[in-house]
Each structure stands twice: as structure tokens, then as C-alpha cells.
Design a protein around this motif. Structure first.
Motif, PDB file in Angstrom:
ATOM      1  N   TRP A 126       9.650   8.015   1.564  1.00 52.38           N
ATOM      2  CA  TRP A 126       8.509   7.746   0.444  1.00 52.38           C
ATOM      3  C   TRP A 126       8.145   5.951   0.251  1.00 52.38           C
ATOM      4  CZ3 TRP A 126       4.625   9.705  -1.649  1.00 52.38           C
ATOM      5  CH2 TRP A 126       3.720  11.195  -0.554  1.00 52.38           C
ATOM      6  N   ALA A 127       9.188   5.391   0.675  1.00 49.54           N
ATOM      7  CA  ALA A 127       9.830   4.564   0.001  1.00 49.54           C
ATOM      8  C   ALA A 127       8.666   3.043   1.194  1.00 49.54           C
ATOM      9  CB  ALA A 127      11.158   3.305   0.667  1.00 49.54           C
ATOM     10  N   GLY A 128       8.584   4.152   2.233  1.00 51.70           N
ATOM     11  CA  GLY A 128       7.758   3.172   2.932  1.00 51.70           C
ATOM     12  C   GLY A 128       5.524   3.395   2.790  1.00 51.70           C
ATOM     13  N   ILE A 129       6.556   4.614   2.578  1.00 48.86           N
ATOM     14  CA  ILE A 129       4.334   5.223   1.674  1.00 48.86           C
ATOM     15  C   ILE A 129       4.119   3.847   1.110  1.00 48.86           C
ATOM     16  CG2 ILE A 129       3.127   6.768   1.302  1.00 48.86           C
ATOM     17  CD1 ILE A 129       4.526   8.569   2.878  1.00 48.86           C
ATOM     18  N   VAL A 130       4.861   3.774  -0.088  1.00 45.63           N
ATOM     19  CA  VAL A 130       4.794   3.302  -1.407  1.00 45.63           C
ATOM     20  C   VAL A 130       4.505   1.551  -0.661  1.00 45.63           C
ATOM     21  CG1 VAL A 130       5.558   2.438  -3.359  1.00 45.63           C
ATOM     22  CG2 VAL A 130       5.468   4.827  -2.947  1.00 45.63           C
ATOM     23  N   GLY A 131       5.508   1.033  -0.445  1.00 44.91           N
ATOM     24  CA  GLY A 131       5.545  -0.058   0.485  1.00 44.91           C
ATOM     25  C   GLY A 131       3.973  -0.558   0.629  1.00 44.91           C
ATOM     26  N   VAL A 132       3.649   0.501   1.827  1.00 47.57           N
ATOM     27  CA  VAL A 132       2.148   0.123   2.536  1.00 47.57           C
ATOM     28  C   VAL A 132       1.142   0.352   1.562  1.00 47.57           C
ATOM     29  CG1 VAL A 132       0.707   1.476   4.176  1.00 47.57           C
ATOM     30  CG2 VAL A 132       2.792   1.642   4.911  1.00 47.57           C
ATOM     31  N   ASN A 133       1.350   0.932   0.537  1.00 48.97           N
ATOM     32  CA  ASN A 133       0.203   0.998  -1.015  1.00 48.97           C
ATOM     33  C   ASN A 133       0.402  -0.349  -1.140  1.00 48.97           C
ATOM     34  OD1 ASN A 133      -1.742   3.540  -0.879  1.00 48.97           O
ATOM     35  ND2 ASN A 133       0.627   4.566  -0.065  1.00 48.97           N
ATOM     36  N   VAL A 134       1.763  -0.647  -1.949  1.00 47.53           N
ATOM     37  CA  VAL A 134       1.996  -1.874  -2.684  1.00 47.53           C
ATOM     38  C   VAL A 134       1.063  -3.318  -1.778  1.00 47.53           C
ATOM     39  CG1 VAL A 134       3.733  -3.290  -3.358  1.00 47.53           C
ATOM     40  CG2 VAL A 134       3.154  -1.157  -4.415  1.00 47.53           C
ATOM     41  N   ALA A 135       1.491  -3.067  -0.947  1.00 48.63           N
ATOM     42  CA  ALA A 135       1.239  -4.089   0.028  1.00 48.63           C
ATOM     43  C   ALA A 135      -0.363  -4.628   0.473  1.00 48.63           C
ATOM     44  CB  ALA A 135       1.968  -4.158   2.171  1.00 48.63           C
ATOM     45  N   ALA A 136      -1.003  -3.346   0.502  1.00 46.91           N
ATOM     46  CA  ALA A 136      -2.574  -3.126   0.789  1.00 46.91           C
ATOM     47  C   ALA A 136      -3.005  -3.490  -0.801  1.00 46.91           C
ATOM     48  CB  ALA A 136      -2.686  -1.412   0.975  1.00 46.91           C
ATOM     49  N   ALA A 137      -2.615  -2.986  -1.466  1.00 45.23           N
ATOM     50  CA  ALA A 137      -3.008  -3.747  -3.530  1.00 45.23           C
ATOM     51  C   ALA A 137      -2.812  -4.926  -3.589  1.00 45.23           C
ATOM     52  CB  ALA A 137      -2.308  -2.822  -3.977  1.00 45.23           C
ATOM     53  N   PHE A 138      -2.091  -5.582  -3.122  1.00 44.62           N
ATOM     54  CA  PHE A 138      -1.607  -7.062  -3.614  1.00 44.62           C
ATOM     55  C   PHE A 138      -2.708  -7.873  -2.051  1.00 44.62           C
ATOM     56  CE2 PHE A 138       2.286  -5.961  -4.951  1.00 44.62           C
ATOM     57  CZ  PHE A 138       1.778  -6.712  -6.392  1.00 44.62           C
ATOM     58  N   GLY A 139      -2.824  -7.123  -0.903  1.00 45.42           N
ATOM     59  CA  GLY A 139      -3.868  -8.004  -0.724  1.00 45.42           C
ATOM     60  C   GLY A 139      -4.777  -7.359  -0.603  1.00 45.42           C
ATOM     61  N   GLU A 140      -5.074  -6.967  -0.992  1.00 49.05           N
ATOM     62  CA  GLU A 140      -6.333  -6.743  -2.017  1.00 49.05           C
ATOM     63  C   GLU A 140      -7.281  -7.915  -3.603  1.00 49.05           C
ATOM     64  OE1 GLU A 140     -10.642  -6.007  -2.563  1.00 49.05           O
ATOM     65  OE2 GLU A 140      -9.489  -5.509  -0.788  1.00 49.05           O
ATOM     66  N   ARG A 141      -5.906  -7.671  -3.966  1.00 47.59           N
ATOM     67  CA  ARG A 141      -6.292  -8.091  -5.467  1.00 47.59           C
ATOM     68  C   ARG A 141      -6.010  -9.955  -4.783  1.00 47.59           C
ATOM     69  NH1 ARG A 141      -1.364  -9.542  -9.283  1.00 47.59           N
ATOM     70  NH2 ARG A 141      -2.410 -10.893 -10.809  1.00 47.59           N
ATOM     71  N   ARG A 142      -5.605 -10.100  -3.580  1.00 49.69           N
ATOM     72  CA  ARG A 142      -5.788 -12.086  -2.911  1.00 49.69           C
ATOM     73  C   ARG A 142      -6.766 -12.390  -2.416  1.00 49.69           C
ATOM     74  NH1 ARG A 142      -2.028 -12.897   1.725  1.00 49.69           N
ATOM     75  NH2 ARG A 142      -3.785 -13.330   2.722  1.00 49.69           N
ATOM     76  N   ASN A 143      -7.394 -11.299  -2.097  1.00 53.64           N
ATOM     77  CA  ASN A 143      -8.763 -11.364  -1.167  1.00 53.64           C
ATOM     78  C   ASN A 143      -9.944 -11.898  -2.153  1.00 53.64           C
ATOM     79  OD1 ASN A 143      -8.098 -11.324   1.593  1.00 53.64           O
ATOM     80  ND2 ASN A 143      -8.507  -9.038   1.223  1.00 53.64           N
ATOM     81  N   HIS A 144      -9.494 -10.712  -3.009  1.00 52.20           N
ATOM     82  CA  HIS A 144     -10.678 -10.832  -4.602  1.00 52.20           C
ATOM     83  C   HIS A 144     -10.617 -11.958  -5.303  1.00 52.20           C
ATOM     84  CE1 HIS A 144     -13.042  -8.876  -7.817  1.00 52.20           C
ATOM     85  NE2 HIS A 144     -12.380  -9.524  -8.429  1.00 52.20           N
TER      86      HIS A 144
END
Length: 138
Positions: free
Chosen positions: A110-128
Motif C-alpha cells: 500500500w505504500a507503493g500504491i500511495v506513492g504512485v498516486n501521490v507522485a502522479a498528483a504532484f506531477g499533474e499539479r506541477r504540469n498545471h
């Protein structure tokens, strides 16, 4: 010949006449002036062509791209969350088994799953934020 070519020819003739009257010492300035007028005409022509193509483009094409941007496309955080949950359920069963690590395996999974989702969210925020127009204070 159309009127645009006639205007261009007249501008060129006027520039050449001015060169003859003023001499070679003003040649660079005359050439720069002519090139600026030519660039402005080319820019206007390109803008008209692009506007015409955008007007001629079928609306369904715009709707398809808008749906891709808003829906389950690359930039959809909801899509990643759903896929994470879909993979998370069987991975929980596998990692939670005592033979595969028990509680520690479950935490790593679950740490891996949460990590992937957090990284994707921050990446999307940075792209925005990168697409946001900047001002003098940024």
C-alpha cells in the motif's frame, strides 16, 4: 497578379527608387524597412490561414480532444485512482498472506500504491502550474 502582389511590387519599387535617390549609405535602413513590411504581411497571411483552418475544422474534432483532456485520458487523476484500487485489492490479498510477509508485506504494497498516486498528483499539479501564465512577480 492579385492586389497583394501588386502592393508588394510597388513597395519593392519604392524601396529601390529611394535607394537610387538616397544612395548606398541608406541601403541597410531601406532594406530593413522593406523586410519589416514583408514580415508583417507574411504574419498576417499566416494568421488568416490558421484562423480559416480552425474555423473549417469539424466541431467533433474539438469535442474529441476536449473529452480526452477531461475524461479518462492521460491527465485524469480519477483514472489512476480507479486502476490503483483495482490492482490494490488482489495485491492486498497476495501481500497480506502470512507466507508473503503478512502485515509488513501489506504495508509495503500500500505504500507503493500511495506513492504512485501521490507522485502522479504532484506531477499533474506541477504540469498545471507550468501551463499557468507567468507575471513579473513569479
Amino acid at each position: 497578379m492579385d492586389t497583394r502582389q501588386d502592393d508588394l511590387r510597388r513597395d519593392l519599387d519604392a524601396t529601390l527608387q529611394a535607394r537610387k535617390e538616397l544612395g548606398k549609405e541608406y541601403e541597410d535602413e531601406l532594406l530593413d524597412s522593406f523586410m519589416k513590411r514583408l514580415d508583417a504581411r507574411l504574419d498576417a497571411r499566416v494568421e488568416r490561414s490558421v484562423a480559416r483552418r480552425l474555423d473549417d475544422e469539424p466541431r467533433s474534432h474539438h469535442d474529441r480532444h476536449r473529452a480526452r483532456r477531461q475524461g479518462w485520458g492521460k491527465r485524469s487523476g480519477t483514472g489512476l485512482a480507479v486502476v490503483s484500487m483495482a490492482f490494490g485489492i488482489p495485491l492486498t490479498a497476495i501481500a497480506g498472506d502470512a507466507a508473503n510477509g503478512g502485515f509488513a508485506g501489506l504495508m509495503v504494497c500500500w505504500a507503493g500504491i500511495v506513492g504512485v498516486n501521490v507522485a502522479a498528483a504532484f506531477g499533474e499539479r506541477r504540469n498545471h502550474q507550468d501551463r499557468r501564465p507567468r507575471d513579473d512577480w513569479d
